[in-house]
Design a protein around this motif. Structure first.
Motif, PDB file in Angstrom:
ATOM      1  N   MET A   1     -11.428   8.299 -18.982  1.00 33.18           N
ATOM      2  CA  MET A   1     -10.949   9.087 -17.880  1.00 33.18           C
ATOM      3  C   MET A   1     -10.340   8.158 -16.847  1.00 33.18           C
ATOM      4  SD  MET A   1     -10.956  12.321 -16.738  1.00 33.18           S
ATOM      5  CE  MET A   1     -10.818  13.029 -15.193  1.00 33.18           C
ATOM      6  N   PRO A   2     -10.395   8.487 -15.573  1.00 33.46           N
ATOM      7  CA  PRO A   2      -9.683   7.694 -14.587  1.00 33.46           C
ATOM      8  C   PRO A   2     -10.093   6.233 -14.574  1.00 33.46           C
ATOM      9  CG  PRO A   2     -10.453   9.725 -13.602  1.00 33.46           C
ATOM     10  CD  PRO A   2     -11.040   9.645 -14.973  1.00 33.46           C
ATOM     11  N   HIS A   3      -9.142   5.382 -14.487  1.00 32.16           N
ATOM     12  CA  HIS A   3      -9.281   3.934 -14.339  1.00 32.16           C
ATOM     13  C   HIS A   3     -10.014   3.292 -15.503  1.00 32.16           C
ATOM     14  CE1 HIS A   3      -7.428   4.351 -10.536  1.00 32.16           C
ATOM     15  NE2 HIS A   3      -8.336   5.224 -10.156  1.00 32.16           N
ATOM     16  N   GLY A   4     -10.163   1.992 -15.424  1.00 31.85           N
ATOM     17  CA  GLY A   4     -10.826   1.269 -16.489  1.00 31.85           C
ATOM     18  C   GLY A   4      -9.857   0.315 -17.147  1.00 31.85           C
ATOM     19  N   PRO A   5     -10.324  -0.410 -18.117  1.00 32.88           N
ATOM     20  CA  PRO A   5      -9.465  -1.381 -18.783  1.00 32.88           C
ATOM     21  C   PRO A   5      -8.301  -0.705 -19.509  1.00 32.88           C
ATOM     22  CG  PRO A   5     -11.571  -1.196 -19.910  1.00 32.88           C
ATOM     23  CD  PRO A   5     -11.649  -0.342 -18.686  1.00 32.88           C
ATOM     24  N   THR A   6      -7.217  -1.437 -19.656  1.00 30.36           N
ATOM     25  CA  THR A   6      -6.064  -0.880 -20.358  1.00 30.36           C
ATOM     26  C   THR A   6      -6.202  -1.050 -21.860  1.00 30.36           C
ATOM     27  OG1 THR A   6      -4.874  -2.958 -20.126  1.00 30.36           O
ATOM     28  CG2 THR A   6      -4.504  -1.265 -18.427  1.00 30.36           C
ATOM     29  N   HIS A   7      -7.171  -1.809 -22.288  1.00 29.57           N
ATOM     30  CA  HIS A   7      -7.375  -2.015 -23.717  1.00 29.57           C
ATOM     31  C   HIS A   7      -8.873  -2.072 -23.985  1.00 29.57           C
ATOM     32  CE1 HIS A   7      -6.469  -3.371 -27.756  1.00 29.57           C
ATOM     33  NE2 HIS A   7      -7.409  -4.269 -27.612  1.00 29.57           N
ATOM     34  N   ALA A  29     -10.167   8.071  -8.864  1.00 24.65           N
ATOM     35  CA  ALA A  29     -11.227   8.832  -9.510  1.00 24.65           C
ATOM     36  C   ALA A  29     -11.798   9.905  -8.594  1.00 24.65           C
ATOM     37  CB  ALA A  29     -12.343   7.895  -9.968  1.00 24.65           C
ATOM     38  N   SER A  30     -11.658   9.726  -7.285  1.00 23.29           N
ATOM     39  CA  SER A  30     -12.225  10.693  -6.345  1.00 23.29           C
ATOM     40  C   SER A  30     -11.604  12.079  -6.492  1.00 23.29           C
ATOM     41  CB  SER A  30     -12.079  10.196  -4.910  1.00 23.29           C
ATOM     42  OG  SER A  30     -10.717  10.048  -4.574  1.00 23.29           O
ATOM     43  N   LEU A  31     -10.411  12.164  -7.053  1.00 21.64           N
ATOM     44  CA  LEU A  31      -9.799  13.464  -7.286  1.00 21.64           C
ATOM     45  C   LEU A  31     -10.533  14.215  -8.405  1.00 21.64           C
ATOM     46  CD1 LEU A  31      -7.514  15.486  -6.689  1.00 21.64           C
ATOM     47  CD2 LEU A  31      -6.124  14.266  -8.380  1.00 21.64           C
ATOM     48  N   ALA A  49      -6.485  20.548  -7.588  1.00 23.91           N
ATOM     49  CA  ALA A  49      -5.561  19.406  -7.609  1.00 23.91           C
ATOM     50  C   ALA A  49      -5.776  18.559  -8.871  1.00 23.91           C
ATOM     51  CB  ALA A  49      -5.735  18.555  -6.355  1.00 23.91           C
ATOM     52  N   ALA A  50      -7.034  18.367  -9.251  1.00 20.47           N
ATOM     53  CA  ALA A  50      -7.326  17.603 -10.471  1.00 20.47           C
ATOM     54  C   ALA A  50      -6.794  18.338 -11.696  1.00 20.47           C
ATOM     55  CB  ALA A  50      -8.829  17.370 -10.600  1.00 20.47           C
ATOM     56  N   LYS A  51      -7.002  19.644 -11.731  1.00 18.97           N
ATOM     57  CA  LYS A  51      -6.525  20.438 -12.861  1.00 18.97           C
ATOM     58  C   LYS A  51      -5.002  20.430 -12.949  1.00 18.97           C
ATOM     59  CE  LYS A  51     -10.249  23.746 -13.406  1.00 18.97           C
ATOM     60  NZ  LYS A  51     -10.503  25.184 -13.522  1.00 18.97           N
ATOM     61  N   ALA A  52      -4.323  20.350 -11.818  1.00 18.83           N
ATOM     62  CA  ALA A  52      -2.865  20.279 -11.820  1.00 18.83           C
ATOM     63  C   ALA A  52      -2.389  18.989 -12.479  1.00 18.83           C
ATOM     64  CB  ALA A  52      -2.322  20.388 -10.398  1.00 18.83           C
ATOM     65  N   VAL A  53      -3.098  17.895 -12.237  1.00 16.25           N
ATOM     66  CA  VAL A  53      -2.768  16.632 -12.910  1.00 16.25           C
ATOM     67  C   VAL A  53      -3.009  16.784 -14.404  1.00 16.25           C
ATOM     68  CG1 VAL A  53      -3.397  14.189 -13.156  1.00 16.25           C
ATOM     69  CG2 VAL A  53      -3.236  15.223 -10.871  1.00 16.25           C
ATOM     70  N   CYS A  54      -4.127  17.372 -14.762  1.00 15.17           N
ATOM     71  CA  CYS A  54      -4.472  17.571 -16.173  1.00 15.17           C
ATOM     72  C   CYS A  54      -3.452  18.460 -16.894  1.00 15.17           C
ATOM     73  CB  CYS A  54      -5.851  18.199 -16.310  1.00 15.17           C
ATOM     74  SG  CYS A  54      -7.220  17.161 -15.750  1.00 15.17           S
ATOM     75  N   ALA A  55      -2.930  19.448 -16.194  1.00 14.61           N
ATOM     76  CA  ALA A  55      -2.009  20.401 -16.825  1.00 14.61           C
ATOM     77  C   ALA A  55      -0.782  19.718 -17.419  1.00 14.61           C
ATOM     78  CB  ALA A  55      -1.585  21.463 -15.814  1.00 14.61           C
ATOM     79  N   GLY A  56      -0.328  18.651 -16.793  1.00 14.82           N
ATOM     80  CA  GLY A  56       0.839  17.950 -17.303  1.00 14.82           C
ATOM     81  C   GLY A  56       0.522  16.687 -18.085  1.00 14.82           C
ATOM     82  N   CYS A  57      -0.725  16.510 -18.430  1.00 15.17           N
ATOM     83  CA  CYS A  57      -1.164  15.280 -19.095  1.00 15.17           C
ATOM     84  C   CYS A  57      -0.883  15.317 -20.598  1.00 15.17           C
ATOM     85  CB  CYS A  57      -2.652  15.069 -18.852  1.00 15.17           C
ATOM     86  SG  CYS A  57      -3.262  13.535 -19.578  1.00 15.17           S
ATOM     87  N   PRO A  58      -0.330  14.233 -21.133  1.00 20.04           N
ATOM     88  CA  PRO A  58      -0.025  14.200 -22.570  1.00 20.04           C
ATOM     89  C   PRO A  58      -1.261  14.102 -23.463  1.00 20.04           C
ATOM     90  CG  PRO A  58       0.468  12.078 -21.588  1.00 20.04           C
ATOM     91  CD  PRO A  58       0.119  13.012 -20.451  1.00 20.04           C
ATOM     92  N   GLY A  75     -17.378  15.693 -13.260  1.00 16.52           N
ATOM     93  CA  GLY A  75     -15.944  15.534 -13.141  1.00 16.52           C
ATOM     94  C   GLY A  75     -15.115  16.556 -13.891  1.00 16.52           C
ATOM     95  N   VAL A  76     -13.821  16.488 -13.604  1.00 15.21           N
ATOM     96  CA  VAL A  76     -12.834  17.311 -14.301  1.00 15.21           C
ATOM     97  C   VAL A  76     -12.291  16.465 -15.444  1.00 15.21           C
ATOM     98  CG1 VAL A  76     -10.600  18.473 -14.102  1.00 15.21           C
ATOM     99  CG2 VAL A  76     -12.241  18.611 -12.222  1.00 15.21           C
ATOM    100  N   TRP A  77     -12.404  16.978 -16.640  1.00 11.24           N
ATOM    101  CA  TRP A  77     -11.929  16.296 -17.853  1.00 11.24           C
ATOM    102  C   TRP A  77     -11.082  17.284 -18.637  1.00 11.24           C
ATOM    103  CZ3 TRP A  77     -13.488  11.368 -19.795  1.00 11.24           C
ATOM    104  CH2 TRP A  77     -14.427  10.698 -19.016  1.00 11.24           C
TER     105      TRP A  77
END
Length: 99
Positions: A1-7, A29-31, A49-58, A75-77
């Motif tokens: 989910m939000p943030h963390g290592p890229t690999h 992550a606070s969102l 607002a979190a769900k709006a980000v999720c709606a366009g997530c690939p 959280g919102v996942w």
């Protein structure tokens, strides 16, 4: 989910590689995780607002599937709140394809 290592290293990398493509990575992550004591309109607005980000997530479906399978408690996942995931899990709907 939000943030963390890229690999993510290790033999299970294929289980987590979808996370680097998440739309949530560009925000904080606070969102997606409410602060202690958040209630009412503030809570609803943050969830929306979190769900709006999720709606366009690939990778929304992969994220949602993970949250249901891992029984993420907070959280919102994948566009679902804790309460929405709890309802799906209590009805046994998590075993059906996630759309």
């Amino acid at each position: 989910m939000p943030h963390g290592p890229t690999h993510q290293p290790g033999a299970y990398e294929h289980h987590w590689s979808w996370q680097v493509r998440g739309a949530c990575r560009s925000g904080g992550a606070s969102l997606f995780f409410h602060p202690s004591g958040e209630r009412g309109r503030a809570h609803e607005a943050r969830d929306a607002a979190a769900k709006a980000v999720c709606a366009g997530c690939p990778v929304r479906l992969e994220c949602r599937r993970h949250a249901l399978e891992a029984r993420e408690q907070y959280g919102v996942w994948g566009g679902l709140t804790e309460d929405e995931r709890d309802r799906l899990l209590s009805r046994g709907l998590h075993r059906q394809p996630v759309a």
